[in-house]
Design an enzyme around this catalytic site. Structure first.
Site, mmCIF file in Angstrom:
data_model
loop_
_atom_site.group_PDB
_atom_site.id
_atom_site.type_symbol
_atom_site.label_atom_id
_atom_site.label_comp_id
_atom_site.label_asym_id
_atom_site.label_seq_id
_atom_site.Cartn_x
_atom_site.Cartn_y
_atom_site.Cartn_z
ATOM 1 N N ASP A 67 0.812 -1.211 0.000
ATOM 2 C CA ASP A 67 0.000 0.000 0.000
ATOM 3 C C ASP A 67 0.851 1.270 0.000
ATOM 4 O OD1 ASP A 67 0.937 -0.350 2.594
ATOM 5 O OD2 ASP A 67 -1.012 -0.757 3.451
ATOM 6 N N ASN A 139 -7.594 -2.558 14.350
ATOM 7 C CA ASN A 139 -8.993 -2.848 13.985
ATOM 8 C C ASN A 139 -9.085 -4.026 12.999
ATOM 9 O OD1 ASN A 139 -8.039 -1.737 11.644
ATOM 10 N ND2 ASN A 139 -9.496 -0.051 11.538
ATOM 11 N N HIS A 141 -7.332 -4.418 10.211
ATOM 12 C CA HIS A 141 -7.073 -4.173 8.785
ATOM 13 C C HIS A 141 -5.772 -4.842 8.348
ATOM 14 C CE1 HIS A 141 -4.913 -0.205 9.885
ATOM 15 N NE2 HIS A 141 -4.009 -0.891 9.227
ATOM 16 N N GLU A 146 -9.709 -1.640 5.304
ATOM 17 C CA GLU A 146 -10.355 -1.336 6.577
ATOM 18 C C GLU A 146 -11.590 -2.221 6.740
ATOM 19 O OE1 GLU A 146 -9.035 0.609 8.707
ATOM 20 O OE2 GLU A 146 -8.284 2.482 7.849
HETATM 21 C C1 GLP Z 1 -0.614 0.447 8.407
HETATM 22 C C2 GLP Z 1 -0.333 -0.378 7.172
HETATM 23 C C3 GLP Z 1 -0.533 -1.839 7.434
HETATM 24 C C4 GLP Z 1 0.192 -2.211 8.717
HETATM 25 C C5 GLP Z 1 -0.454 -1.515 9.878
HETATM 26 C C6 GLP Z 1 0.193 -1.830 11.208
HETATM 27 O O1 GLP Z 1 -1.905 0.916 8.481
HETATM 28 N N1 GLP Z 1 -1.119 -0.015 6.051
HETATM 29 O O2 GLP Z 1 -0.074 -2.582 6.319
HETATM 30 O O3 GLP Z 1 0.128 -3.591 8.894
HETATM 31 O O4 GLP Z 1 -0.331 -0.125 9.651
HETATM 32 O O5 GLP Z 1 1.338 -1.054 11.373
HETATM 33 P P1 GLP Z 1 2.351 -1.169 12.585
HETATM 34 O O6 GLP Z 1 3.219 -2.313 12.266
HETATM 35 O O7 GLP Z 1 3.093 0.138 12.566
HETATM 36 O O8 GLP Z 1 1.552 -1.357 13.824
#
Ligand code: GLP
Length: 243
Positions: A67, A139, A141, A146
């Site tokens: 993403d 949440n 995702h 989402e």
């Molecule tokens: C973002 C990314 C996800 C990731 C998530 C968790 O929203 N789009 O791909 O898995 O955050 O991130 P973190 O590892 O910083 O908790």
């Protein structure tokens, strides 16, 4: 679904890097799906080390990131382009044509939609993803899919939830409110999936991903339907999983 709990974040990261390394040694032209976020940073550090020690071949790998924010320029430190440069690309022998990150620079909706379709097509043109590495949002995702995302979604523009913006940006002045993400179908088409989670704040999401009802309200629950998923969680992230 294979679930493994590691004693701490360091072990989680080393274990994840080893799984990728093993894959690249066995199949140097693997197509990897890669995540950003805080969770995989140490995995990239180990992977970089393995590369610098000559243990892992990166010459033929192809990568597709999950993403990117929209709109955003690739040199913006908030961008996932920037993140990938910093954590992996600048540190290993890999050329830019091996690396794909969704482009957050389209100047209108039509161009944005077109770029998303091209991204999805590029994954197909490489015969799909061999190993997709994922993090998870609090949440549930995955990527930026989402709650409410369609299970047959492909790469597309999405609106970010306030919850995700709060979790991802300490500085709330002008955060991007949209993103481009691989869809749930794109992710599910990968041959193999490795999901990483670290820390207490991921504990509910991990318990629901593994044992919750498969539902659009909990995007990560779709992984229960995939034939080859490994979930690596450190003790804190694993703390709500029932034996
Ligand atoms: C973002 C990314 C996800 C990731 C998530 C968790 O929203 N789009 O791909 O898995 O955050 O991130 P973190 O590892 O910083 O908790």
């Amino acid at each position: 679904m294979k679930f493994e709990s590691t004693p701490n974040y360091d072990e989680l990261s080393r274990r994840a890097a080893r799984i990728i390394a093993r894959m690249l040694i066995r199949k140097p032209d693997s197509v990897l799906g890669l995540p950003t976020g805080q969770t995989p940073t140490k995995m990239y550090r180990y992977l970089t080390q393995f590369g610098q020690q000559g243990l892992v071949p990166f010459q033929s790998v192809v990568t597709f990131n999950l993403d990117e924010y929209y709109p955003i320029q690739p040199d913006d430190p908030k961008s996932f382009h920037y993140y990938m440069q910093k954590h992996l690309i600048q540190k290993i022998s890999i050329t830019t044509d091996q690396v794909h990150v969704p482009e957050g620079t389209a100047t209108n909706e039509e161009a944005l939609q077109r770029r998303c379709k091209q991204y999805e097509q590029a994954i197909h043109d490489h015969n799909g993803i061999d190993l997709q590495v994922l993090g998870i949002g609090e949440n549930g995702h995955i990527g930026f899919n989402e709650p409410g995302s369609d299970f047959d979604s492909e790469t597309r523009p999405v609106e970010l939830s306030d919850h995700t913006i709060d979790a991802n940006f300490e500085d709330r002045a002008n955060p991007p409110r949209r993103a481009i993400t691989m869809g749930l179908k794109t992710i599910m088409h990968a041959d193999r999936i490795l999901l990483l989670a670290s820390g207490k704040r991921k504990a509910t999401a991990i318990a629901n991903c593994i044992g919750g009802e498969v539902s659009k309200d909990n995007p990560a629950s779709i992984l229960q339907l995939h034939p080859s998923v490994t979930i690596l969680a450190d003790t804190e992230a694993a703390s709500q999983v029932r034996a």
